[in-house]
Scaffold this motif. Sequence first.
Motif, PDB file in Angstrom:
ATOM      1  N   ILE A 166       3.645 -18.957   8.309  1.00  6.35           N
ATOM      2  CA  ILE A 166       5.102 -18.898   8.262  1.00  6.35           C
ATOM      3  C   ILE A 166       5.467 -17.461   7.883  1.00  6.35           C
ATOM      4  N   MET A 167       6.154 -16.775   8.780  1.00  7.49           N
ATOM      5  CA  MET A 167       6.473 -15.369   8.516  1.00  7.49           C
ATOM      6  C   MET A 167       7.333 -15.233   7.263  1.00  7.49           C
ATOM      7  N   ASP A 168       7.194 -14.093   6.590  1.00 13.62           N
ATOM      8  CA  ASP A 168       7.875 -13.877   5.310  1.00 13.62           C
ATOM      9  C   ASP A 168       9.382 -13.990   5.415  1.00 13.62           C
ATOM     10  N   ASP A 169       9.948 -13.593   6.554  1.00 12.25           N
ATOM     11  CA  ASP A 169      11.410 -13.580   6.692  1.00 12.25           C
ATOM     12  C   ASP A 169      11.968 -14.868   7.293  1.00 12.25           C
ATOM     13  N   PHE A 170      11.107 -15.863   7.502  1.00 13.53           N
ATOM     14  CA  PHE A 170      11.549 -17.077   8.199  1.00 13.53           C
ATOM     15  C   PHE A 170      12.714 -17.752   7.485  1.00 13.53           C
ATOM     16  N   PHE A 171      12.704 -17.757   6.149  1.00 17.20           N
ATOM     17  CA  PHE A 171      13.727 -18.468   5.382  1.00 17.20           C
ATOM     18  C   PHE A 171      14.905 -17.583   4.973  1.00 17.20           C
ATOM     19  N   ASN A 172      14.984 -16.381   5.521  1.00 13.72           N
ATOM     20  CA  ASN A 172      15.979 -15.411   5.036  1.00 13.72           C
ATOM     21  C   ASN A 172      17.418 -15.853   5.224  1.00 13.72           C
ATOM     22  N   PHE A 173      17.702 -16.622   6.289  1.00 11.79           N
ATOM     23  CA  PHE A 173      19.089 -16.942   6.622  1.00 11.79           C
ATOM     24  C   PHE A 173      19.339 -18.451   6.555  1.00 11.79           C
ATOM     25  N   MET A 174      18.847 -19.053   5.457  1.00 12.87           N
ATOM     26  CA  MET A 174      19.077 -20.482   5.191  1.00 12.87           C
ATOM     27  C   MET A 174      19.591 -20.655   3.769  1.00 12.87           C
ATOM     28  N   PRO A 175      20.701 -20.036   3.444  1.00 12.82           N
ATOM     29  CA  PRO A 175      21.167 -20.025   2.052  1.00 12.82           C
ATOM     30  C   PRO A 175      21.572 -21.390   1.516  1.00 12.82           C
ATOM     31  N   MET A 176      21.873 -22.355   2.412  1.00 12.81           N
ATOM     32  CA  MET A 176      22.347 -23.670   1.977  1.00 12.81           C
ATOM     33  C   MET A 176      21.229 -24.717   1.945  1.00 12.81           C
ATOM     34  N   LEU A 177      19.996 -24.321   2.294  1.00  9.81           N
ATOM     35  CA  LEU A 177      18.910 -25.295   2.395  1.00  9.81           C
ATOM     36  C   LEU A 177      18.615 -25.939   1.047  1.00  9.81           C
ATOM     37  N   ARG A 178      18.635 -27.281   1.038  1.00  9.29           N
ATOM     38  CA  ARG A 178      18.410 -28.026  -0.205  1.00  9.29           C
ATOM     39  C   ARG A 178      17.115 -28.825  -0.177  1.00  9.29           C
ATOM     40  N   VAL A 179      16.670 -29.229   1.017  1.00 15.01           N
ATOM     41  CA  VAL A 179      15.460 -30.049   1.138  1.00 15.01           C
ATOM     42  C   VAL A 179      14.510 -29.383   2.126  1.00 15.01           C
ATOM     43  N   LEU A 180      13.281 -29.091   1.665  1.00 16.40           N
ATOM     44  CA  LEU A 180      12.258 -28.494   2.524  1.00 16.40           C
ATOM     45  C   LEU A 180      10.980 -29.314   2.407  1.00 16.40           C
ATOM     46  N   ASP A 181      10.518 -29.840   3.528  1.00 20.06           N
ATOM     47  CA  ASP A 181       9.296 -30.653   3.572  1.00 20.06           C
ATOM     48  C   ASP A 181       8.260 -29.941   4.421  1.00 20.06           C
ATOM     49  N   LEU A 182       7.192 -29.486   3.788  1.00 18.18           N
ATOM     50  CA  LEU A 182       6.069 -28.847   4.483  1.00 18.18           C
ATOM     51  C   LEU A 182       4.807 -29.702   4.382  1.00 18.18           C
ATOM     52  N   SER A 183       4.932 -30.957   4.023  1.00 19.31           N
ATOM     53  CA  SER A 183       3.788 -31.806   3.699  1.00 19.31           C
ATOM     54  C   SER A 183       2.852 -32.010   4.889  1.00 19.31           C
ATOM     55  N   SER A 184       1.592 -32.334   4.540  1.00 17.86           N
ATOM     56  CA  SER A 184       0.555 -32.691   5.530  1.00 17.86           C
ATOM     57  C   SER A 184       0.320 -31.602   6.560  1.00 17.86           C
ATOM     58  N   ASN A 185       0.346 -30.356   6.123  1.00 14.69           N
ATOM     59  CA  ASN A 185      -0.091 -29.216   6.943  1.00 14.69           C
ATOM     60  C   ASN A 185      -1.352 -28.654   6.289  1.00 14.69           C
ATOM     61  N   ARG A 186      -2.492 -29.257   6.610  1.00  9.91           N
ATOM     62  CA  ARG A 186      -3.737 -28.912   5.918  1.00  9.91           C
ATOM     63  C   ARG A 186      -4.160 -27.468   6.143  1.00  9.91           C
ATOM     64  N   ASN A 187      -3.708 -26.871   7.236  1.00 14.01           N
ATOM     65  CA  ASN A 187      -4.122 -25.496   7.538  1.00 14.01           C
ATOM     66  C   ASN A 187      -3.199 -24.454   6.919  1.00 14.01           C
ATOM     67  N   LEU A 193      17.645 -24.406  -2.913  1.00 13.81           N
ATOM     68  CA  LEU A 193      16.636 -25.444  -2.720  1.00 13.81           C
ATOM     69  C   LEU A 193      16.503 -26.329  -3.962  1.00 13.81           C
ATOM     70  N   GLU A 194      16.537 -27.650  -3.734  1.00 16.33           N
ATOM     71  CA  GLU A 194      16.379 -28.617  -4.815  1.00 16.33           C
ATOM     72  C   GLU A 194      15.146 -29.509  -4.632  1.00 16.33           C
ATOM     73  N   HIS A 195      14.668 -29.611  -3.411  1.00 18.29           N
ATOM     74  CA  HIS A 195      13.570 -30.536  -3.103  1.00 18.29           C
ATOM     75  C   HIS A 195      12.520 -29.786  -2.285  1.00 18.29           C
ATOM     76  N   LEU A 196      11.301 -29.653  -2.828  1.00 21.13           N
ATOM     77  CA  LEU A 196      10.217 -28.953  -2.146  1.00 21.13           C
ATOM     78  C   LEU A 196       8.987 -29.849  -2.124  1.00 21.13           C
ATOM     79  N   ASN A 197       8.561 -30.227  -0.923  1.00 21.58           N
ATOM     80  CA  ASN A 197       7.398 -31.102  -0.757  1.00 21.58           C
ATOM     81  C   ASN A 197       6.262 -30.311  -0.122  1.00 21.58           C
ATOM     82  N   LEU A 198       5.224 -30.038  -0.923  1.00 23.14           N
ATOM     83  CA  LEU A 198       4.039 -29.318  -0.451  1.00 23.14           C
ATOM     84  C   LEU A 198       2.813 -30.229  -0.415  1.00 23.14           C
ATOM     85  N   SER A 199       2.997 -31.530  -0.543  1.00 23.47           N
ATOM     86  CA  SER A 199       1.866 -32.461  -0.637  1.00 23.47           C
ATOM     87  C   SER A 199       1.000 -32.410   0.616  1.00 23.47           C
TER      88      SER A 199
END
Length: 739
Positions: free
Chosen positions: A547-568, A582-588
Amino acid sequence: MGNIFSISLSLDTIITRCWDSAFLCKLEENLPALKTEVEDLKATRRDLMSRVRVAEDEKQLKRLPQVDLWLQRADRVITDADKLTVQSPQYVEKLCMGGCCSRHPRSTHKFGKQIATILQEVKGLKENGDFSDVACKPPIPSANKRPSDPTVCLESYVNQVWSCLQKEQVGIIGIYGLGGVGKTTLLNQINNKFHDTTHDYHVIWAVASQDRPIEKVQNQIAKRIGLPNEGWESKSRDEKAEDIFNVLCRKKFALLLDDIWEWFDLTRAGVPLPTQGNGSRVIFTTRRLDVCCQMQPNMDNNIRVECLPPGEAFKLFEEKVGSETLRMHPDICKLAEAVVEECAGLPLALITIGRAMASKKTPREWEYATEVLRQSAASVLPGVGKEMYPKLKFSYDCLPDERFRSCFLYCSLYPEDDLIQKDELVDCWIGEGLLDEHTNLSNARNQGHFIIGSLIDACLLEKGQYNDRVKMHDVIRDMALWIAGESENERFFVKSGVQLKEQPKAKKWEEVTRMSLMENQIENLTEILECPNLQTLFLGRNDLKVIMDDFFNFMPMLRVLDLSSNRNLEELPVGIAKLVSLEHLNLSGTGIKKLPVELKALAKLKYLNLNWTEDLKMIPQQLISSFSKLQVLKMEGCGYGCILVLEEMEHLKYLNVLTLTFKSASELEKASRFNKFFSCAIECVELLDFRDSRSLNIMALAKLQHLCTLILWNCMDLEEVKIERNIIEGAGCFHSLRS
């Protein structure tokens, strides 16, 4: 001269009398022998039944016919013997002259003969009751009975399909029509007709879907035709196809293929093409006429399922709404006819709206329903939506308030046919702010589960296979996406479960409020998305590596981010610090090795899921404690020791829910020194490996009144585990104990 007389007896008569006398003389000897032999037979029967039950219940085998016949005979003989034993005292009392004579000879002779006969039967059964095998693998039935709703008027279509099956030149039959019109119900009824009639087909039921249809159908066919499970999942699609073909080419089969969305390549799935030579058949359902034509160019063999005629439509609607409701007021029945008319004979709409109206008991409620349906019917939607969604939308419009409606629409972010975890869904609703933010976390979660129950009651969600999951009917999901697309406040971008390999493109990212790209094959996110209004982003279950470093640069209102089950995914971009809302971060289930210190910028974070991040070895000091608003922290199966962050948790005022893993008895003992360990609702405690102790007394868990799941896993050195009774009583679910 004295009187002279003679007695003439035949030899047969003399022998018979002697034989009867023998039964009489042996009566007292045979009775105790019979009791002993019957007790032995009962013991033999119990042992045999025990073996049969193990074979049937645990091994799913079918008892052998000869075993079943023996058991039936044994039951009859034991019953008869017990009855004779009960009757015996009255006959024994009549014996005299040492048991060789009776005051009532005829009846006693008959009884003695019965005793001798039953004794021989008992002995014979005992001798034949030694079976080396009691059961065998049951033969695969020609068709499995499927649940089917008999209320939908489909008899004529069943007969039409059945007539096509009888034609030698017909190999493939297509069934098409609107979503919710009854295609699957029709296919169920065809399957059951196969089940109920004599034929030489091997019937296979399989459900396709938009996501990996060939692989899913292959798995269902393999299970039905009895291919071995061992090693199956590791085989390639072509290898599976070869195995399936080698079995089916020797059978006359009927493949019932439900819900295909595009041309289905039978050959790639391993299904031999139906020909006049093999006599096999394929019957499929789809919503699309063009798919029908691709699968079967002959339109005579493509059958369209139409909506119900008015009379049948009203009958179905009445069944779902209840005849008592229609009789509550004279006007309701007439208004119900208007509602049925607006449903345009679509069974799914009739069923859904009928259930929604079951609680409406006044004419005014029915007048309102009729008016709403008429207004929705004016909406313009090309194709399927124009006919169906405005009618189905009535159940959505009848939800109590906007909160319920937003929660419902949120469910459409998950892939088609996905079994959605209730707790995961509710936590996302909380993160998005859809639930009451002025209450505590426990109440908010309860509110979420109440809404799920209400959506199930409204037939907008369905109960899953397990109690902790729900699913969305694909037609209802399509409707939800249509509603979200029409809404001025909601703009969804949903490409979940559609086998994307690259980051998708869209014309108006700035309008998107919720985005789901979950369950695809995307490896890299290398293009910046300008999504100023995006509040939820689902990227779970992909093949993400970068995920490029600047990917999240223009998502100021993002509250829920789910990146789960990405083993690589081994590293988070430092640009994640830009997600200030951001209030909810799922890295499981990710391959993350360390958490970047830049996460400290996430000042509003309330939910952090690190479950099963087995490769996570580094969390910067004071990072966890910097999340001052954190309410939920999940670290079950986390590679970074929970004990290392427990001290930081002490400073988290709002921390309320934990899942933890301990790898030694000393870690568990240290945890018991922290207040948060007892003040939080600990949903799960996992005790993993435990190499430093042979005996474990889990006294440290005695005060965990909210413990839901306790798991002991791979504790090879443990020889004794003492668990206090109040621990088990306090736990909502003693999940498993493994060593």
